[in-house]
Write a protein that holds these residues in place. Structure first.
Motif, short mmCIF file in Angstrom:
data_model
loop_
_atom_site.label_atom_id
_atom_site.label_comp_id
_atom_site.label_asym_id
_atom_site.label_seq_id
_atom_site.Cartn_x
_atom_site.Cartn_y
_atom_site.Cartn_z
N GLU A 1 9.23 -9.41 8.73
CA GLU A 1 9.49 -8.36 7.73
C GLU A 1 8.48 -8.39 6.59
OE1 GLU A 1 13.47 -9.05 6.51
OE2 GLU A 1 14.37 -8.49 8.45
N LEU A 2 8.19 -9.59 6.10
CA LEU A 2 7.25 -9.72 4.99
C LEU A 2 5.83 -9.36 5.43
CD1 LEU A 2 8.49 -12.97 3.19
CD2 LEU A 2 8.88 -10.58 2.54
N THR A 3 5.48 -9.72 6.66
CA THR A 3 4.15 -9.36 7.17
C THR A 3 4.01 -7.84 7.26
OG1 THR A 3 3.92 -11.41 8.42
CG2 THR A 3 2.56 -9.56 9.11
N MET A 4 5.04 -7.17 7.74
CA MET A 4 5.02 -5.71 7.80
C MET A 4 4.82 -5.11 6.41
SD MET A 4 8.20 -5.19 10.45
CE MET A 4 8.34 -3.43 10.10
N GLN A 5 5.56 -5.64 5.44
CA GLN A 5 5.44 -5.12 4.08
C GLN A 5 4.06 -5.41 3.50
OE1 GLN A 5 7.89 -3.19 2.54
NE2 GLN A 5 6.07 -2.79 1.27
N ASN A 6 3.54 -6.59 3.78
CA ASN A 6 2.20 -6.94 3.28
C ASN A 6 1.13 -6.02 3.86
OD1 ASN A 6 3.16 -9.05 1.71
ND2 ASN A 6 2.79 -10.61 3.26
N ILE A 7 1.27 -5.66 5.12
CA ILE A 7 0.32 -4.73 5.73
C ILE A 7 0.32 -3.41 4.98
CG2 ILE A 7 -0.14 -3.35 7.81
CD1 ILE A 7 0.90 -5.77 9.44
N LEU A 8 1.49 -2.92 4.67
CA LEU A 8 1.60 -1.64 3.96
C LEU A 8 1.10 -1.76 2.51
CD1 LEU A 8 5.10 -0.47 5.24
CD2 LEU A 8 2.85 0.35 5.97
N ASP A 9 1.38 -2.90 1.88
CA ASP A 9 0.97 -3.08 0.49
C ASP A 9 -0.53 -3.28 0.35
OD1 ASP A 9 3.60 -2.88 -0.31
OD2 ASP A 9 3.91 -5.05 -0.49
N LYS A 10 -1.14 -3.94 1.33
CA LYS A 10 -2.54 -4.33 1.21
C LYS A 10 -3.50 -3.37 1.93
CE LYS A 10 -1.36 -9.23 0.79
NZ LYS A 10 -1.53 -10.59 1.38
N SER A 11 -2.97 -2.45 2.68
CA SER A 11 -3.83 -1.48 3.38
C SER A 11 -3.39 -0.06 3.05
CB SER A 11 -3.79 -1.69 4.90
OG SER A 11 -4.52 -0.66 5.54
N PRO A 12 -4.00 0.55 2.04
CA PRO A 12 -3.68 1.95 1.73
C PRO A 12 -3.93 2.88 2.92
CG PRO A 12 -4.94 0.95 -0.06
CD PRO A 12 -4.96 -0.03 1.08
N ILE A 13 -4.89 2.53 3.76
CA ILE A 13 -5.18 3.35 4.94
C ILE A 13 -3.97 3.39 5.87
CG2 ILE A 13 -6.54 3.44 7.07
CD1 ILE A 13 -8.93 2.46 5.47
N VAL A 14 -3.43 2.21 6.18
CA VAL A 14 -2.27 2.14 7.07
C VAL A 14 -1.04 2.76 6.39
CG1 VAL A 14 -0.66 0.60 8.25
CG2 VAL A 14 -3.12 0.13 8.31
N ALA A 15 -0.85 2.47 5.11
CA ALA A 15 0.30 3.00 4.39
C ALA A 15 0.31 4.53 4.42
CB ALA A 15 0.30 2.49 2.95
N GLU A 16 -0.85 5.13 4.25
CA GLU A 16 -0.94 6.59 4.26
C GLU A 16 -0.64 7.16 5.64
OE1 GLU A 16 -4.25 10.12 3.37
OE2 GLU A 16 -4.60 8.07 2.66
N MET A 17 -1.11 6.48 6.67
CA MET A 17 -0.84 6.94 8.04
C MET A 17 0.63 6.81 8.39
SD MET A 17 -4.18 5.45 10.11
CE MET A 17 -3.95 6.51 11.53
N VAL A 18 1.27 5.75 7.91
CA VAL A 18 2.71 5.58 8.14
C VAL A 18 3.49 6.63 7.35
CG1 VAL A 18 4.67 4.04 7.75
CG2 VAL A 18 2.53 3.12 8.70
N GLU A 19 3.09 6.87 6.12
CA GLU A 19 3.76 7.86 5.28
C GLU A 19 3.71 9.25 5.91
OE1 GLU A 19 5.90 9.49 2.15
OE2 GLU A 19 5.53 7.37 2.63
N SER A 20 2.57 9.57 6.53
CA SER A 20 2.40 10.90 7.12
C SER A 20 3.07 11.02 8.49
CB SER A 20 0.90 11.21 7.27
OG SER A 20 0.31 10.38 8.25
N GLY A 21 3.52 9.89 9.04
CA GLY A 21 4.15 9.90 10.36
C GLY A 21 3.17 9.82 11.50
N GLU A 22 1.89 9.67 11.19
CA GLU A 22 0.87 9.57 12.22
C GLU A 22 0.97 8.24 12.97
OE1 GLU A 22 -4.03 9.88 12.54
OE2 GLU A 22 -3.00 10.19 10.62
N VAL A 23 1.42 7.22 12.24
CA VAL A 23 1.56 5.87 12.81
C VAL A 23 2.90 5.30 12.37
CG1 VAL A 23 0.68 3.50 12.67
CG2 VAL A 23 -0.92 5.40 12.90
N SER A 24 3.51 4.47 13.20
CA SER A 24 4.72 3.74 12.81
C SER A 24 4.43 2.25 12.87
CB SER A 24 5.89 4.07 13.74
OG SER A 24 6.36 5.37 13.52
#
Length: 233
Positions: free
Chosen positions: A193-216
């Protein structure tokens, strides 16, 4: 004459056996067009179905020679898996995936760092993968070592990435040692769980893709005894 007749009969039976044997199933290497048409949920369904086949001993028979040739021209994997290095967790096998299906990054304790983040960004933003899976497993040696505060060479620095998961369970009422399977399992889940959150916190690129629904991004824990991947809510 009898010898010739027997020989002909033997050849006929061999030919019949070859004809009756099912041909190996040859999965096509995913094309970029096919990859782009997939949704993250469809990719997750495919991986879940593959894990069910693995658990049931119904793995796909693949013509690897054909797949190697087909994949040589390029790749369009559908998912990115971040797994522990544990030799008992063969990532492609447990999801019944073949050549060209997955990006796989492996590091003890399935943690994230700059190199892993860059790899995930390459897999998703550059190469079009639709799903990120952070995959932990039970009885993880890195998790046990973090719980026991092991100090050994470069392993010491590695374990610092896992200790937040141990500290997050400081209120656990039972024995907080590596000899307690329940505690080890809970820390493994928390670490995912913490690794997933760290990925989103430390990678704006991934966070934006997840936010847009392009990636889960999803997390799971692999059961060494059953072969099942339990997805975390």
């Amino acid at each position: 004459m009898r010898r010739i007749t027997c020989l002909l009969a033997s050849v006929a039976l061999s030919t019949f056996a070859v004809a009756e044997s099912p041909a190996p199933r040859t999965d096509r290497v995913l094309t970029q067009v096919e990859q782009q048409s997939l949704t993250p949920n469809q990719v997750l369904e495919r991986l879940s179905g593959g894990n069910s086949r693995f658990v049931n001993g119904d793995l796909t028979t693949r013509n690897h020679s054909s797949l190697v040739r087909d994949a040589a021209a390029g790749q369009a994997p559908k998912a990115m898996i971040l797994s522990c290095i544990d030799s008992r967790v063969p990532v492609e096998d447990i999801f019944d995936q073949g050549i060209g299906d997955l990006f796989v990054a492996r590091v003890a304790g399935n943690i994230e760092n700059t190199d892993i983040l860059g790899s995930i960004e390459f897999a998703t933003q550059v190469s079009g993968a639709k799903l990120i899976v952070v995959l932990g497993h039970e009885s993880c040696g890195a998790i046990r070592a973090a719980i026991d505060n092991v100090q050994l060479g470069n392993i010491t620095a590695l374990l610092e990435n896992i200790k937040p998961a141990v500290e997050a369970l400081s209120d656990y009422p039972g024995e907080q040692t590596s000899s307690n399977p329940e505690f080890v399992h809970l820390v493994a889940e928390k670490n995912v769980e913490l690794t997933m959150q760290n990925i989103l916190d430390k990678s704006p690129i991934v966070a934006e893709m997840v936010e847009s629904g392009e990636v889960s991004i999803v997390g799971g824990v692999y059961d060494l005894h059953s072969g099942e991947v339990e997805l975390l809510n």
